[in-house]
Design an enzyme around this catalytic site. Structure first.
Site, short mmCIF file in Angstrom:
data_model
loop_
_atom_site.label_atom_id
_atom_site.label_comp_id
_atom_site.label_asym_id
_atom_site.label_seq_id
_atom_site.Cartn_x
_atom_site.Cartn_y
_atom_site.Cartn_z
N LYS A 167 0.93 -1.17 0.00
CA LYS A 167 0.12 -0.20 -0.07
C LYS A 167 0.91 1.33 0.01
CE LYS A 167 -4.39 1.26 0.29
NZ LYS A 167 -5.46 0.58 -0.32
N ASP A 226 -6.90 4.34 -4.65
CA ASP A 226 -7.45 4.33 -3.39
C ASP A 226 -8.22 5.83 -3.23
OD1 ASP A 226 -8.10 2.73 -1.01
OD2 ASP A 226 -7.11 4.40 0.04
P1 NDP Z 1 -13.04 8.11 -2.81
O1 NDP Z 1 -11.98 8.95 -2.66
O2 NDP Z 1 -13.53 7.77 -4.23
O3 NDP Z 1 -14.32 8.27 -1.88
C1 NDP Z 1 -14.32 8.38 -0.47
C2 NDP Z 1 -15.76 8.95 0.01
O4 NDP Z 1 -15.74 9.01 1.24
C3 NDP Z 1 -15.64 10.59 -0.36
O5 NDP Z 1 -17.18 10.71 -0.82
C4 NDP Z 1 -15.46 11.09 0.93
O6 NDP Z 1 -15.98 12.49 1.01
C5 NDP Z 1 -16.29 10.18 1.86
N1 NDP Z 1 -15.52 10.35 3.21
C6 NDP Z 1 -14.17 10.53 3.63
N2 NDP Z 1 -14.31 10.47 5.06
C7 NDP Z 1 -15.51 10.33 5.46
C8 NDP Z 1 -16.24 10.44 6.61
N3 NDP Z 1 -15.38 10.69 7.73
N4 NDP Z 1 -17.38 10.36 6.57
C9 NDP Z 1 -18.13 10.05 5.57
N5 NDP Z 1 -17.70 10.35 4.42
C10 NDP Z 1 -16.42 10.49 4.20
O7 NDP Z 1 -12.66 6.71 -2.19
P2 NDP Z 1 -13.14 5.20 -2.55
O8 NDP Z 1 -14.43 5.01 -2.45
O9 NDP Z 1 -12.04 4.76 -3.43
O10 NDP Z 1 -12.52 4.46 -0.95
C11 NDP Z 1 -13.28 4.38 -0.06
C12 NDP Z 1 -12.85 3.29 0.70
O11 NDP Z 1 -12.87 2.22 0.42
C13 NDP Z 1 -11.62 3.52 1.45
O12 NDP Z 1 -11.51 2.86 2.58
C14 NDP Z 1 -10.52 2.71 0.63
O13 NDP Z 1 -9.46 2.31 1.15
C15 NDP Z 1 -11.55 1.50 0.45
N6 NDP Z 1 -11.18 0.78 -0.82
C16 NDP Z 1 -11.38 1.40 -1.95
C17 NDP Z 1 -11.03 0.39 -3.28
C18 NDP Z 1 -11.01 1.01 -4.56
O14 NDP Z 1 -11.10 0.04 -5.35
N7 NDP Z 1 -11.53 2.42 -4.75
C19 NDP Z 1 -10.79 -0.82 -3.09
C20 NDP Z 1 -10.70 -1.42 -1.78
C21 NDP Z 1 -11.00 -0.65 -0.54
P3 NDP Z 1 -15.09 13.78 0.64
O15 NDP Z 1 -15.40 13.86 -0.88
O16 NDP Z 1 -15.90 14.83 1.20
O17 NDP Z 1 -13.76 13.35 1.08
#
Ligand code: NDP
Length: 445
Positions: A126, A166
């Site tokens: 990572k 990520d």
């Molecule tokens: P993104 O950056 O696309 O989206 C993250 C989202 O979460 C945004 O909408 C962000 O809002 C929001 N967010 C962040 N902090 C908070 C909080 N405290 N409460 C509510 N919303 C919050 O990331 P991903 O969707 O790619 O990843 C999300 C999770 O999934 C992470 O933990 C990542 O490690 C995990 N993951 C992702 C994978 C992937 O393929 N993308 C694969 C496996 C795991 P804002 O826009 O305001 O920042």
């Protein structure tokens, strides 16, 4: 806890002071592996756990870049190459101000077991940076990505370490990093996944984590004669994972009542319209609060924790680590939640996860539930190596098959150790067994 496991955990905490997320992830995983070590004293003789908890390599570097006004900024860059026993290091890059060594190590450690669960030959790693892409211009993002890659390129490779996206790293950032890697190395190879479709990417990669989460949940529900049809679903976050989980829930007849971002959440009892979320988040890179401008029947609430007070049958935390704590778990259970699927990495605190399991809620842990993203990345690697391109249907079918398999593997592993229905333990054990076997035959290295 098994005395050897306890000793290694104590050492880990003492030798990595202040790394609270890493401690948390290691505690959760090692706790459930205790029963395996009771059965396999040979692991202790070979020092297997000491090897497993220490990353094979940690790379830290400075990332200097100039903003549009010519002002110089310096961020920290990280890549933790945790374990390569079953394949090249594989795991995403996160760009977010909260990124530090502890977070990268927790994610890298979890990734070892997640990648193993996919049944594909990928090791765990990572990386990322404390850079905040929010509010930056395209040119600033490009300069940052190029600077980041100007150091990272010497440590990665299509058969060595294959990073992906990520939080904060999507198609745009992968494109800039890939372009710069290609320029530096003079090779067009599958060194990053999540690439665009015009330059070696795979269909379904964008959808894979969200779809995969729902496929696994579907199988877990089916095992209990349940399904998504007409179920009320709450999804936190509105990024890549949340959006495509929403899309698949819709396709299976469920209704998503709420979504969030780091500022607040939106709620509509009639269901959240996914196209509007895609417009705001994917096209305009806007805030979720704007949703009520398009749909006045919805409400926006400042602050994200309140999303867990909404009564739901199924909750899918898809935002970030530790976003769902014990209080939130108690409220969800009081409101009758039946199943939780961790789309994000470690979104539930240990206490919250235990509370769900102790109260008969079906619980799909992250390393199984969100493995679809990395599984599809491995399918992208396979296509790159074969110089071929599979159809959406082909990749989607493979993804579905992998997620169904993961569910049955974690269910069986839990049952083998007398912990029926404990999918946290099942995922940790099933993920660990393959890595442990590979490490045992490869000697001390
Ligand atoms: P993104 O950056 O696309 O989206 C993250 C989202 O979460 C945004 O909408 C962000 O809002 C929001 N967010 C962040 N902090 C908070 C909080 N405290 N409460 C509510 N919303 C919050 O990331 P991903 O969707 O790619 O990843 C999300 C999770 O999934 C992470 O933990 C990542 O490690 C995990 N993951 C992702 C994978 C992937 O393929 N993308 C694969 C496996 C795991 P804002 O826009 O305001 O920042």
């Amino acid at each position: 806890m098994n005395a050897y496991v306890q000793r290694v955990l104590n050492d880990l905490i003492a030798r990595n002071p202040g790394e609270k997320e890493f401690h948390q992830a290691a505690t959760e995983i090692l706790n459930s592996l205790s029963v395996v070590f009771d059965k396999h004293p040979e692991y202790e003789e070979k020092g297997l756990l000491e090897l497993l908890v220490e990353p094979e390599r940690v790379i830290m570097f400075r990332v200097p870049w100039a903003d549009d006004n010519g002002k110089i900024h310096v961020n920290k860059g990280y890549r933790v190459q945790f374990n390569s026993a079953i394949g090249p290091y594989k795991g995403g890059l996160r760009f977010h101000p909260s990124v530090n060594l502890s977070i990268v190590k927790f994610l890298g450690f979890e990734q070892i077991f997640k990648n193993s669960l996919t049944s594909l030959p990928i090791g765990g790693g990572k990386g990322g940076s404390d850079f905040d892409p929010k509010g930056k211009s395209d040119m600033e993002i490009m300069r940052f990505c190029q600077s980041f890659m100007s150091e990272l390129y010497r440590h990665i490779g299509a058969d060595t370490d294959v990073p992906a996206g990520d939080i904060g790293v999507g198609g745009r950032e992968i494109g800039y990093m890939f372009g710069y890697y290609k320029k530096l190395v003079n090779e067009h190879v599958g060194v990053l996944t999540g690439r665009g479709l015009t330059y070696g990417g795979s269909l379904v990669r964008t959808e894979a984590t969200g779809y995969g989460l729902v496929y696994l949940m579907q199988e877990m529900l089916k095992d209990q004669d349940l399904d998504f049809n007409n179920k009320r679903v709450v999804i936190s976050g509105s990024g890549n994972v949340a959006i495509y989980a929403h899309e698949k829930v819709n396709q299976l007849g469920g209704k998503v009542l709420a979504m969030s971002d780091s500022n607040g959440y939106i709620y509509d009892e009639n269901g959240i319209v996914l196209d509007t979320i895609k417009l705001i988040k994917e096209r305009n890179r806007g805030r979720i609060s704007e949703y009520v401008n398009y749909h006045p029947s919805a409400t926006y609430v400042e602050g994200c924790k309140g999303i867990w007070t909404i009564p739901a049958d199924i909750a899918l935390p898809c935002a970030t680590q530790n976003e769902l704590d014990l209080d939130a778990a108690k409220t969800l259970v009081k409101n009758g939640v039946r199943a939780i699927g961790e789309g994000a990495n470690m979104p539930c605190t240990i206490e919250a996860a235990e509370y769900f399991q102790g109260n008969g809620v079906l619980f799909a842990p992250a390393k199984a539930a969100n493995a679809g993203g990395v599984a599809c990345s491995a399918l992208e690697m396979a296509q790159s190596s074969m110089r071929t391109f599979w159809s959406f249907h082909e990749v989607d079918e493979k993804l579905k098959h992998i997620m169904i398999n993961i569910f049955h593997n974690i269910k069986d592993a839990a049952a083998r150790y007398g912990m029926n229905g404990n999918y946290i333990a099942g995922a940790n054990i099933a993920g660990f067994e393959k890595v442990a076997n590979a490490m045992m035959v490869q000697g001390v290295c």
